[in-house]
Design a protein around this motif. Structure first.
Motif, PDB file in Angstrom:
ATOM      1  N   TYR A   1       0.892  -1.282   0.115  1.00 32.50           N
ATOM      2  CA  TYR A   1       0.099  -0.087   0.073  1.00 32.50           C
ATOM      3  C   TYR A   1       0.970   1.236   0.134  1.00 32.50           C
ATOM      4  CZ  TYR A   1      -3.847  -3.066   1.254  1.00 32.50           C
ATOM      5  OH  TYR A   1      -5.001  -3.954   1.261  1.00 32.50           O
ATOM      6  N   PRO A   2       0.638   2.357  -0.491  1.00 35.55           N
ATOM      7  CA  PRO A   2       1.095   3.398  -0.535  1.00 35.55           C
ATOM      8  C   PRO A   2       1.345   3.771   0.981  1.00 35.55           C
ATOM      9  CG  PRO A   2      -0.702   3.665  -2.007  1.00 35.55           C
ATOM     10  CD  PRO A   2      -0.784   2.373  -1.325  1.00 35.55           C
ATOM     11  N   GLU A   3       2.139   4.885   1.486  1.00 37.11           N
ATOM     12  CA  GLU A   3       2.519   5.291   2.514  1.00 37.11           C
ATOM     13  C   GLU A   3       1.063   5.786   3.464  1.00 37.11           C
ATOM     14  OE1 GLU A   3       5.884   4.931   4.330  1.00 37.11           O
ATOM     15  OE2 GLU A   3       5.572   3.552   2.719  1.00 37.11           O
ATOM     16  N   SER A   4       1.189   6.009   4.708  1.00 37.99           N
ATOM     17  CA  SER A   4      -0.085   6.386   5.425  1.00 37.99           C
ATOM     18  C   SER A   4      -0.579   7.863   4.774  1.00 37.99           C
ATOM     19  CB  SER A   4       0.298   6.796   6.707  1.00 37.99           C
ATOM     20  OG  SER A   4       0.751   5.557   7.456  1.00 37.99           O
ATOM     21  N   GLY A   5      -1.853   7.704   4.621  1.00 33.95           N
ATOM     22  CA  GLY A   5      -2.446   8.925   4.104  1.00 33.95           C
ATOM     23  C   GLY A   5      -2.303   9.169   2.552  1.00 33.95           C
ATOM     24  N   GLN A   6      -1.429   8.320   1.723  1.00 35.52           N
ATOM     25  CA  GLN A   6      -1.322   8.747   0.702  1.00 35.52           C
ATOM     26  C   GLN A   6      -2.022   7.760  -0.458  1.00 35.52           C
ATOM     27  OE1 GLN A   6       2.850   8.551  -0.004  1.00 35.52           O
ATOM     28  NE2 GLN A   6       3.218  10.534   1.330  1.00 35.52           N
ATOM     29  N   GLY A   7      -1.929   8.012  -1.674  1.00 35.24           N
ATOM     30  CA  GLY A   7      -2.578   7.205  -2.734  1.00 35.24           C
ATOM     31  C   GLY A   7      -3.993   7.721  -3.010  1.00 35.24           C
ATOM     32  N   VAL A   8      -4.714   6.916  -3.601  1.00 38.92           N
ATOM     33  CA  VAL A   8      -6.106   7.225  -4.039  1.00 38.92           C
ATOM     34  C   VAL A   8      -7.006   7.779  -3.198  1.00 38.92           C
ATOM     35  CG1 VAL A   8      -6.912   4.843  -4.170  1.00 38.92           C
ATOM     36  CG2 VAL A   8      -7.788   6.276  -5.850  1.00 38.92           C
ATOM     37  N   ILE A   9      -7.882   8.595  -3.507  1.00 39.45           N
ATOM     38  CA  ILE A   9      -9.037   9.131  -2.585  1.00 39.45           C
ATOM     39  C   ILE A   9     -10.026   8.865  -3.199  1.00 39.45           C
ATOM     40  CG2 ILE A   9      -9.725  11.138  -1.042  1.00 39.45           C
ATOM     41  CD1 ILE A   9      -6.834  12.074  -1.199  1.00 39.45           C
TER      42      ILE A   9
ATOM     43  N   ARG B  49      -5.204   3.187   7.168  1.00 39.08           N
ATOM     44  CA  ARG B  49      -4.290   3.744   6.420  1.00 39.08           C
ATOM     45  C   ARG B  49      -4.759   4.967   5.590  1.00 39.08           C
ATOM     46  NH1 ARG B  49      -3.979   2.050   0.705  1.00 39.08           N
ATOM     47  NH2 ARG B  49      -5.775   0.939   0.227  1.00 39.08           N
ATOM     48  N   ALA B  50      -5.911   5.108   5.446  1.00 35.62           N
ATOM     49  CA  ALA B  50      -6.439   6.460   4.614  1.00 35.62           C
ATOM     50  C   ALA B  50      -6.477   7.542   5.222  1.00 35.62           C
ATOM     51  CB  ALA B  50      -7.725   6.127   3.890  1.00 35.62           C
ATOM     52  N   GLN B  51      -6.414   8.640   4.716  1.00 34.70           N
ATOM     53  CA  GLN B  51      -6.683  10.050   5.413  1.00 34.70           C
ATOM     54  C   GLN B  51      -8.233  10.192   6.040  1.00 34.70           C
ATOM     55  OE1 GLN B  51      -5.207  13.046   2.952  1.00 34.70           O
ATOM     56  NE2 GLN B  51      -5.579  14.683   4.432  1.00 34.70           N
TER      57      GLN B  51
ATOM     58  N   SER C   9     -12.219   6.427   2.104  1.00 36.82           N
ATOM     59  CA  SER C   9     -11.636   6.655   0.815  1.00 36.82           C
ATOM     60  C   SER C   9     -11.091   5.881  -0.152  1.00 36.82           C
ATOM     61  CB  SER C   9     -10.859   8.114   1.125  1.00 36.82           C
ATOM     62  OG  SER C   9      -9.835   7.622   1.745  1.00 36.82           O
ATOM     63  N   LYS C  10     -10.639   4.560   0.439  1.00 38.49           N
ATOM     64  CA  LYS C  10      -9.863   3.521  -0.310  1.00 38.49           C
ATOM     65  C   LYS C  10     -11.150   2.534  -0.677  1.00 38.49           C
ATOM     66  CE  LYS C  10      -5.912   5.037   0.593  1.00 38.49           C
ATOM     67  NZ  LYS C  10      -5.031   5.522  -0.357  1.00 38.49           N
TER      68      LYS C  10
ATOM     69  N   ASN D 114      -4.468   7.909   8.893  1.00 37.09           N
ATOM     70  CA  ASN D 114      -3.184   7.948   8.321  1.00 37.09           C
ATOM     71  C   ASN D 114      -2.410   6.994   9.195  1.00 37.09           C
ATOM     72  OD1 ASN D 114      -3.283  10.270   6.646  1.00 37.09           O
ATOM     73  ND2 ASN D 114      -4.061  11.617   8.357  1.00 37.09           N
ATOM     74  N   THR D 115      -2.586   5.863   9.313  1.00 35.39           N
ATOM     75  CA  THR D 115      -1.739   5.014  10.018  1.00 35.39           C
ATOM     76  C   THR D 115      -1.752   3.502   9.243  1.00 35.39           C
ATOM     77  OG1 THR D 115      -2.634   5.901  12.122  1.00 35.39           O
ATOM     78  CG2 THR D 115      -1.358   3.812  12.341  1.00 35.39           C
ATOM     79  N   LEU D 116      -0.597   3.478   8.404  1.00 32.95           N
ATOM     80  CA  LEU D 116      -0.592   2.050   7.787  1.00 32.95           C
ATOM     81  C   LEU D 116       0.264   1.115   8.479  1.00 32.95           C
ATOM     82  CD1 LEU D 116      -0.491   0.545   5.083  1.00 32.95           C
ATOM     83  CD2 LEU D 116       1.726   1.522   4.650  1.00 32.95           C
TER      84      LEU D 116
ATOM     85  N   GLU E   6       4.427   2.842  10.501  1.00 29.01           N
ATOM     86  CA  GLU E   6       5.423   3.485  10.024  1.00 29.01           C
ATOM     87  C   GLU E   6       6.307   4.278  11.199  1.00 29.01           C
ATOM     88  OE1 GLU E   6       4.868   5.561   6.125  1.00 29.01           O
ATOM     89  OE2 GLU E   6       2.889   5.267   7.217  1.00 29.01           O
TER      90      GLU E   6
END
Lengths: 98, 442
Positions: free
Chosen positions: A86-94, B37-39, B43-44, B125-127, B144
């Protein structure tokens, strides 16, 4: 629809998607395996057209910025040559509307 | 809680399964950390377009009344498509409230708000990079930035569940066990949607259309493809998508986007989305392996829920309900394990028992052969019968000024003669086995 037209169609559709793109790829291909690969499944199966085979070098170019994070490439790669994270935390597609 | 642990339970992934598990744990007074993991929650995540009332009620009780849905889905259409014709069946119950069209961004945001009210500690925001193991037990996660420790970790990290794979709970990811779906969300004026679909203005009804058939001609390789397309009406958008087995896509060298474009151009579908503006394209995998390909659902200190566990009944477009309920059952199991201070696999087997008692494993078992059987009869379902339906209705509605008896007799003779008779028996076998399996259940 020919391949070219599909790629254009995908590009137009990708323009509708928001990304928070990092500067490091989350998809790493093993080009040694890619060069042996006959099927080149990644080059046509990806719904975001992330993988492009370079005509000259025959290497796989990864446009990770467009990745929808579906995982289709990872599972269908016949060489198991894609290191898929997966992309790093908070990154990638939204996705905001799906 | 032992001093070595930061919390009682860690849940990885804030989709319906993870949120449901976290709520169950928090509302019973235990500490739970929900990592995403998403903000933004949701959204994923991608789905067809509807979430089910009963499953939501199971987790959120009366709060479901406040779900910010866009439309209630209570009209279901099943349509068989040919190149230039279609046969459609519709079931409509304007008073029913079984399913809601809501976008995942809004659904997950709402669910997270409910979870926070119950005391869930939510960390976006936590992968999670990997699981921490000690003496053959999962005892925490590594993100991370730091390590979190808990005696139980619930994996709700979705269809690709990299964590379950790393742990060895899910080894065999085979492309034939996955559907790749692409979807478009198309914006239209609210009034236009209501006119096109004959819907009330007050959003108390909406349509889900399911399409079978792939004989659209133009796209090379699409014929004989076993695919299911879908459409959902939202307030001022329509979602339209198609799902195809990943192995079939690899074999036919088709891209799911071009299949979707072919579906959108069908004369039955094009007018429904005409003049609409594409506002989002998306794609997602659906676990289709079913009962025969389930991963190991639990091990020392860890449980799998939702898509990560492969809980989907794709015949009925059910997934979020399996996620919500399996999450709750894993939450209940974690509570028992915490009470007994025993987190070994032998204790967590309670989760499996609960799944077996619920509709989850009962349904997955009953449908264990269905997808494979239907898939093996792809030509019949996608081409042969849709074409026969067309021929039949051409007789019924054609008013061709030839004697009906002659036409019907001709139809029956051709029905048998048009292909090998053995194909008919294979269909009868496959469809009756499906029906029998489902009726017998478990």
């Amino acid at each position: 629809m020919d391949n070219k037209e599909n790629k254009k169609s995908i590009q137009e559709k990708l323009n509708t998607i928001k990304y928070n793109c990092g500067n490091k790829t989350h998809l790493v291909v093993d080009n040694k395996k890619c060069k042996k690969c006959k099927q080149k499944t990644c080059s046509f199966i990806c719904p975001a057209n992330v993988y492009v085979i370079d005509d000259e070098t025959k290497e796989t170019i990864v446009q990770y910025e467009n990745c929808l994070e579906c995982g289709a490439c990872r599972i269908s790669c016949p060489q198991e040559a894609i290191e898929w994270c997966y992309p790093e935390s908070g990154q990638g597609v939204i996705f905001k509307n799906s | 809680m032992s001093n070595d642990f930061n919390t009682d339970v860690i849940v990885v992934g804030a989709g319906p399964a993870g949120i449901s598990a976290a709520i169950e744990i928090a509302k019973n007074g235990r500490k739970v950390v929900l990592l995403e993991r998403a903000q933004y929650p949701g959204s994923k995540n991608v789905y067809g377009g509807a979430v089910y009332h009963k499953a939501l009620e199971f987790v959120f009780k009366d709060q479901v009344q406040e779900l910010p849905y866009e439309r209630i889905i209570n009209e279901h259409t099943y349509s068989f498509l040919n190149e230039d014709s279609s046969f459609e069946m519709t079931y409509k119950n304007a008073n029913s409230k079984n399913a809601y069209a809501i976008k995942r961004f809004n659904l997950e945001h709402w669910m997270i708000e409910q979870a926070k009210k119950q005391g869930v500690y939510y960390s976006p925001n936590t992968l999670v990079k990997k699981l921490i193991e000690n003496n053959g037990s999962v005892i925490g996660v590594e993100t991370e930035f730091e390590q979190y420790f808990a005696p139980v970790v619930i994996l709700a990290d979705g269809v690709n569940s990299l964590l379950a794979k790393k742990l060895g709970l899910r080894e065999n990811f085979k492309s034939k066990n996955f559907i790749l779906s692409a979807k478009e969300v198309i914006k239209l004026n609210k009034k236009i949607i209501e006119q096109r679909f004959n819907l009330k203005e007050d959003l108390t009804n909406g349509v889900n259309k399911q399409y079978f058939g792939s004989d659209f001609g133009k796209l090379k390789g699409i014929k004989n493809l076993f695919m299911m397309s879908y459409l959902y009406t939202f307030k001022d958008t329509i979602s339209i998508g198609v799902g195809v087995n990943l192995e079939d896509l690899a074999k036919t060298k088709l891209n799911i986007n071009e299949v979707l474009d072919a579906v959108k151009q069908h004369p039955d579908i094009a007018p429904l989305i005409e003049d609409g503006q594409l506002i989002e394209y998306s794609a997602h995998l659906i676990p289709e392996g079913g009962f025969n390909n389930l991963p190991k659902l639990y091990a020392n200190g860890v449980m799998l829920v939702g898509d990560a566990a492969g809980f989907v009944n794709s015949v009925h477009f059910e997934g979020t309900n399996f996620a919500l309920v399996s999450g709750k059952l894993a939450g209940e199991t974690a509570l028992i394990a915490l009470d007994d201070n025993d987190f070994r696999e032998s204790k967590l087997s309670v989760y499996k028992e609960k799944l077996e008692e619920s509709f989850i494993l009962k349904d997955l078992y009953a449908y264990r052969n269905v997808i494979e059987l239907l898939h093996s009869r792809a030509n019949s379902l996608s081409v042969y019968y849709p074409n026969k339906i067309k021929e039949f209705f051409e007789i019924v509605t054609g008013v061709s000024c030839t004697p009906k008896a002659k036409e019907f007799r001709g139809f029956l003779i051709q029905f048998i003669k048009d292909r090998k008779i053995s194909e008919l028996f294979k269909d009868i076998y496959a469809f009756s086995k499906c029906a029998l399996d489902v009726l017998l259940g478990k």
